[in-house]
Motif scaffolding. Structure first.
Motif: not given
Length: 284
Positions: A27-30, A33-37
């Motif tokens: 999951i990448i934010n706007k 940046k990867a934020i799935q963890g």
């Protein structure tokens, strides 16, 4: 009558790894940046808190240090991946700073251990406060904690709707042993997760039977000649030294320093939605 206090101890790296690798997609934010963890960690922690309803919470992470257990067994955890060599997008530790920010936002105490494993600090909390003072729930998939189970200490293995609570009855049903001899049991059968080899050819059923007969690993090693089955007896004799080392590595105690007093871990926050936390730390 005042409700009994309950301490939730979360094995931080265990939950982070489970969520980082368990999320179906990256999951990448706007901001790219990867934020799935982080999302997985916060979401799971919220669900665990909702299920456990603790009065106190702490999350413990392994820090970077020389592991004293490798002095006893050089191959201890030698099968673990070296994440210093892993690309950021495949590295759970790349999202750890944001997990810490989320915990700060949620008002939950956490720390990285400095000279021992998180397991050791978790054990110290249990053995210091878990006698009769309060109920304790350890959130982790690490089976080492089975030795800490008691009437008021349980292990929570989080898996969404399939979450399992491991208690005295669970251990009896699964391995036919009591928590008091779990370290003995695991010393005999070994632990692939930590790269610990047990006695050759001896599985859980035989180990359980030996402990029923002799009571402890120490007694098994003292009275090996009394083991009726030749192959089992020879295996124990051949691997005697290693089994003793295994026990020293696996057995947990209360010697690790506690980073927080119980009073500092009080938690009475209203339920916090995952999106609220992620927005609060600027990741959504």
């Amino acid at each position: 009558m005042k409700a009994k206090e309950k301490l939730l101890i979360v094995d931080g790296h265990n939950l982070l790894f489970q969520m980082f690798f368990g999320m179906p997609n990256r999951i990448i934010n706007k901001d790219g940046k990867a934020i799935q963890g982080v999302i997985g960690f916060v979401g799971a922690l919220n669900k665990i808190i909702k299920q456990v309803q603790p009065t106190h919470v702490v999350v413990l992470f392994d820090g970077e240090y020389e592991n004293s257990r490798t002095e006893l067994l050089p191959e201890y955890k030698g099968n673990r991946e070296d994440y210093s060599l892993v690309e950021e997008e495949e590295n759970p530790f790349s999202q750890l700073p944001d997990v810490y920010r989320a915990l700060d936002y949620m008002g939950i105490k956490y720390c990285e251990t400095e000279d021992v494993e998180a397991d050791d600090v978790i054990a110290s909390y249990v053995l210091t406060y878990g006698k009769e003072l309060l109920d304790i729930v350890i959130s982790s998939w690490d089976s080492d904690f089975f030795q800490l189970i008691s009437e008021n200490v349980k292990i929570l293995r989080y898996r969404g709707k399939c979450t399992t609570i491991c208690d005295v009855a669970y251990l009896k049903e699964k391995f036919d042993i009591a928590p008091e001899v779990y370290a003995d049991f695991k010393s005999i059968v070994g632990d692939n997760a930590d790269n610990i080899k047990g006695a050759k050819g001896i599985g859980p059923k035989t180990a359980s039977a030996l402990l029923k007969q002799f009571g402890s690993l120490g007694e098994i090693l003292k009275r090996t000649a009394e083991i009726e089955k030749k192959k089992v007896r020879e295996s124990i004799e051949e691997d005697k030294d290693r089994l003793q080392i295994n026990y020293e590595i696996i057995k947990l105690n209360d010697k690790a320093k506690l980073p927080f007093d119980l009073e500092e871990l009080q938690y009475n926050k209203p339920e916090q939605k995952t999106n609220e936390v992620m927005q609060g730390i600027g990741l959504m």
